[in-house]
Design a protein around this motif. Structure first.
Motif, PDB file in Angstrom:
ATOM      1  N   THR A   1       0.276  -1.138  -0.457  1.00  0.00           N
ATOM      2  CA  THR A   1       0.005  -0.434   0.051  1.00  0.00           C
ATOM      3  C   THR A   1       0.953   0.910  -0.115  1.00  0.00           C
ATOM      4  OG1 THR A   1      -1.700  -1.287   0.505  1.00  0.00           O
ATOM      5  CG2 THR A   1      -2.086   1.561   1.412  1.00  0.00           C
TER       6      THR A   1
ATOM      7  N   VAL B   1       1.154   5.215  -0.071  1.00  0.00           N
ATOM      8  CA  VAL B   1       0.607   6.459   0.300  1.00  0.00           C
ATOM      9  C   VAL B   1       0.587   7.458  -0.350  1.00  0.00           C
ATOM     10  CG1 VAL B   1      -1.230   8.288   2.040  1.00  0.00           C
ATOM     11  CG2 VAL B   1      -1.382   5.734   2.307  1.00  0.00           C
TER      12      VAL B   1
ATOM     13  N   ARG C   1       2.435  13.689  -8.653  1.00  0.00           N
ATOM     14  CA  ARG C   1       1.671  12.795  -7.827  1.00  0.00           C
ATOM     15  C   ARG C   1       1.790  11.831  -8.956  1.00  0.00           C
ATOM     16  NH1 ARG C   1      -3.589  12.240  -8.485  1.00  0.00           N
ATOM     17  NH2 ARG C   1      -3.312  14.369  -9.026  1.00  0.00           N
TER      18      ARG C   1
ATOM     19  N   GLU D   1       2.459   7.532  -8.927  1.00  0.00           N
ATOM     20  CA  GLU D   1       1.552   7.007  -9.058  1.00  0.00           C
ATOM     21  C   GLU D   1       1.509   5.961  -9.997  1.00  0.00           C
ATOM     22  OE1 GLU D   1      -2.927   8.701  -9.689  1.00  0.00           O
ATOM     23  OE2 GLU D   1      -2.960   9.607  -7.564  1.00  0.00           O
TER      24      GLU D   1
ATOM     25  N   GLU E   1       1.305   2.307  -9.443  1.00  0.00           N
ATOM     26  CA  GLU E   1       0.912   1.186 -10.720  1.00  0.00           C
ATOM     27  C   GLU E   1       1.621  -0.201 -10.715  1.00  0.00           C
ATOM     28  OE1 GLU E   1      -2.562   0.856 -10.550  1.00  0.00           O
ATOM     29  OE2 GLU E   1      -3.555   2.647 -10.296  1.00  0.00           O
TER      30      GLU E   1
ATOM     31  N   ASP F   1      -0.901  -0.574  -4.413  1.00  0.00           N
ATOM     32  CA  ASP F   1      -2.168  -0.070  -4.351  1.00  0.00           C
ATOM     33  C   ASP F   1      -1.278   1.306  -3.830  1.00  0.00           C
ATOM     34  OD1 ASP F   1      -3.560  -2.010  -5.320  1.00  0.00           O
ATOM     35  OD2 ASP F   1      -4.108  -2.903  -3.230  1.00  0.00           O
ATOM     36  N   VAL F   2      -1.888   2.075  -4.943  1.00  0.00           N
ATOM     37  CA  VAL F   2      -1.940   3.378  -4.462  1.00  0.00           C
ATOM     38  C   VAL F   2      -3.536   4.334  -4.059  1.00  0.00           C
ATOM     39  CG1 VAL F   2      -0.647   5.853  -5.577  1.00  0.00           C
ATOM     40  CG2 VAL F   2      -0.681   3.302  -6.493  1.00  0.00           C
ATOM     41  N   PHE F   3      -3.279   4.956  -2.608  1.00  0.00           N
ATOM     42  CA  PHE F   3      -4.249   6.255  -2.251  1.00  0.00           C
ATOM     43  C   PHE F   3      -3.059   7.637  -2.595  1.00  0.00           C
ATOM     44  CE2 PHE F   3      -4.927   1.979  -0.757  1.00  0.00           C
ATOM     45  CZ  PHE F   3      -6.625   1.939  -1.773  1.00  0.00           C
TER      46      PHE F   3
ATOM     47  N   LEU G   1      -4.110  11.272  -0.969  1.00  0.00           N
ATOM     48  CA  LEU G   1      -4.330  12.047  -0.292  1.00  0.00           C
ATOM     49  C   LEU G   1      -4.285  13.657  -0.432  1.00  0.00           C
ATOM     50  CD1 LEU G   1      -4.654  10.199   3.587  1.00  0.00           C
ATOM     51  CD2 LEU G   1      -6.413  10.425   1.075  1.00  0.00           C
TER      52      LEU G   1
ATOM     53  N   LEU H   1      -2.180   6.599   9.239  1.00  0.00           N
ATOM     54  CA  LEU H   1      -1.743   5.268   7.770  1.00  0.00           C
ATOM     55  C   LEU H   1      -1.282   4.121   8.262  1.00  0.00           C
ATOM     56  CD1 LEU H   1      -1.561   8.835   5.651  1.00  0.00           C
ATOM     57  CD2 LEU H   1      -3.189   6.287   5.303  1.00  0.00           C
TER      58      LEU H   1
ATOM     59  N   MET I   1      -0.498   1.045   6.432  1.00  0.00           N
ATOM     60  CA  MET I   1       0.544   1.509   4.715  1.00  0.00           C
ATOM     61  C   MET I   1       1.927   1.267   4.297  1.00  0.00           C
ATOM     62  SD  MET I   1       1.875   5.885   4.944  1.00  0.00           S
ATOM     63  CE  MET I   1       2.517   5.710   6.482  1.00  0.00           C
TER      64      MET I   1
END
Lengths: 320, 320, 320
Positions: A52, A54, A65, A69, A73, A78-80, A82, A102, A107
């Motif tokens: 994960t 973040v 950003r 990302e 990927e 898995d990317v989040f 915020l 987090l 994370m």
């Protein structure tokens, strides 16, 4: 608190200073191994599957950003992302509480951008042992992945790093990019680092960093192999640092004419997004010596390398 | 610049005009093959695994953006949606620089919505050879995937396209949807296309498109097999084009009573989101002849087909 | 409309009331089986692969939305989070049309947060048979997954639920969290539930819920095994319910001193985000009895369990 990392292994990436030359080149070599992944039909490897990531951005940035990302990927993480302007930090939550929460969500990797210098180091200092922190830009302090991708791009064109003269042009005073670039170029052992721009935008003690300072762009460019133009933050105009963008371009912008001062094979770089007709002429940005878009491409591979090494993945990019 | 595509193969999708009848039906047939994918337990095929799709939306749109995202996810692509209002285009970056940067990040497919007619064509004209551009709506010009999903929906109910009378009701003047629908219906060879609405909202030279024009809705509806109602943009009220929404509904809204003018098996369509009691009565929108929600479902399959064919994937939807 | 669910199987999750004790413990046991998944190297199982989860949040919430997203990702579902403030509901679309459209896009699971009590029940009442609805907080009514994760956290520390005394402190009047907690604690059969806080923030008929009411925090805390502090919504200050946050802390905040009233092994909980120095002292929030961050971790496992059971997946978490 994080324990001290094993020497020579990437733990957090907060700044270039202190990385060590061996690790610097290991990062570049790993990025080299990821470059083909980003260019083949299936742009994905399973290295960070189930991890994960973040992106915690306290400053807006579409480009940086998005490349983080994309890198995550393409490593199958898995990317989040915020957008902190709209998050519970507005409800008064402290940075430390944000970090702890987090972490409690398991994370693995925190990518942080923040307007205050030292913010990434703060997160790293307080992160759980298994969490890694990557600095995506903190105040005027550092932007290490940008410096790495710049050095990576230079090395792909000119592997003879020890022979190179590099000029950095523009608003060095306010630039975390320039600060990290200078550190990376020195660590890589380039022959000569020059800085050129308006006196009001050059920090006073630059020479102490082993850098030659010029307020005449033409002199800074003489015979250089690499030219890095910096983005001029438009808000500097209001601070009285500069008269106007037109005046800036006239005196300091990288034009075709000024480019002729450099070595005939010199490459032209820019961290983007570019201000056409301010720090760089369109003909130069789009010209045959420009490697600006290569920098963007390389940025994905470099960020994949940083993420993979920080999380201790074996850099063997088989197809996902 | 993009080279000319091989004839009969989908390259970019900018408008319906010029697609060719064979390709039009290939798109519909491919969508037909994807429809079961969207309805089974595991709604995913690995066709576009490792591909990068970017949704670049310069106009807000939850519904259209989400169906493109869903289509890409169900083809196993990585999707990035950029809300351009908050991106670096605000920092003065040109459209061309945005395109070049996304290409440098190894984007494969660009889905673009823009308030200016021709924006998608601009991106397509400048895209790298391997990049495909899909128009998700540009100004008043075109919205080709909406027209495809409408035609797909019509064909599922009435495969005898050559026999059909179709009425399009409402604000044709400002509607990129109507423009693309008319082109798709003509290319598919439907028997008769009618347009009905207030004179102020009907473009002057519509007849030249092979369309019959009515300012009396009752006449437009007589014996038609398909009724397409258009969304009334509320902002038209301010332009003096229309008196009020209540008055609009009274004179032009599709009511149960007006619907009786059409063929007894006529289907009722709307691109959504609907304004209940403005262009369509709730009883009709929710009635047994309405296929409005089928249009939404079909939209995902149609967009999967467009994405798969544009990227040259073999349309053999095995389970992911 | 949804048919009545089979007794003892999870269908929608709208509130704790009516769940039944067996199902309550099945949820907790399933969450227990997911907890190791969230802690291993590859935090992913393929249970909900190809399913579509939509987070529809009419109220902002970084934390709750993110844990639902994480839970869905770790079950390998595709997740879409809609920020409704910017969506077509602003164009006048009704809630029912929003639901119908998401269903037409083949959504499997709707996670909804809304400022109005009953909103989740509205969606559930109108959802298609195959769609499941999870309430992520509706008005002052319920927040069932929060109550489940709280109960899960309590049980991990104190499996002897029937022996426990639990105190809930703070703004019970406005708290959907408290309402759901009380229902869950009663259903689980805890020995004693107490509620403490300012009279103005305690609902009048609380005793009828089988709860003991105290306006003296010290009395509420005597010998309890579990202390749940509630977040004080700052906007309550303006409503005349409370004098000031400093005054609130002085009279009702959970301090080290007050904590000594409780059982020596009492655990301290909070749904987050915490207001340090308002409803809880920093020393207590960060102290050795605090399980606040465990609640966050458990929240992911609990939401995985709810999603998996609602969609009828067999809870056998093999590696994805």
């Amino acid at each position: 608190m994080s324990p001290a990392p094993a020497p020579g292994r990437l733990h957090h990436l907060l700044q270039i200073e202190g990385l060590g030359r061996e690790l610097l080149f290991q990062l570049l070599d790993t990025a080299e191994s990821f470059l083909p992944v980003t260019q083949r039909a299936v742009k994905k490897v399973p290295l960070l599957r189930g991890k994960t990531v973040v992106n915690l951005f306290f400053e807006p940035s579409t480009r940086t950003r998005m490349t983080f990302e994309l890198a995550a990927e393409r490593l199958s993480a898995d990317v989040f992302s915020l957008d902190v302007a709209h998050s519970s930090t507005k409800k008064g939550e402290t940075l430390l509480d944000t970090l702890r929460n987090l972490e409690a969500m398991q994370m693995d990797l925190l990518v942080v951008r923040h307007p205050l210098s030292g913010a990434a180091a703060f997160f790293a200092a307080h992160a759980a042992p298994h969490v890694r922190v990557l600095n995506a830009g903190d105040g005027r302090h550092a932007h290490p992945t940008q410096a790495l991708l710049d050095l990576f791009t230079i090395r792909r064109h000119r592997p003879d790093l020890g022979e190179l003269r590099v000029a950095i042009l523009g608003d060095v005073l306010h630039s975390r990019v320039a600060r990290s670039q200078i550190a990376a170029l020195r660590l890589a052992g380039v022959r000569e680092i020059r800085v050129g721009g308006p006196r009001t935008l050059l920090p006073p003690a630059l020479e102490s960093l082993g850098v030659q300072v010029f307020d005449c762009v033409e002199q800074a460019l003489a015979d250089v192999d690499v030219i890095i133009t910096l983005r001029l933050q438009q808000e500097r105009m209001q601070g009285g640092h500069l008269p106007s963008t037109a005046e800036y371009f006239r005196r300091f912008g990288l034009t075709e004419q000024r480019l002729r001062r450099a070595s005939p094979e010199a490459i032209v770089m820019h961290p983007g997004p570019i201000n056409r007709g301010v720090e760089i002429a369109s003909e130069v940005a789009d010209g045959e010596r420009s490697v600006i878009l290569e920098q963007v491409s390389n940025g994905v591979a470099v960020r994949m390398a940083v993420m993979a090494l920080a999380l201790g993945a074996e850099p063997a990019p088989a197809e996902a």
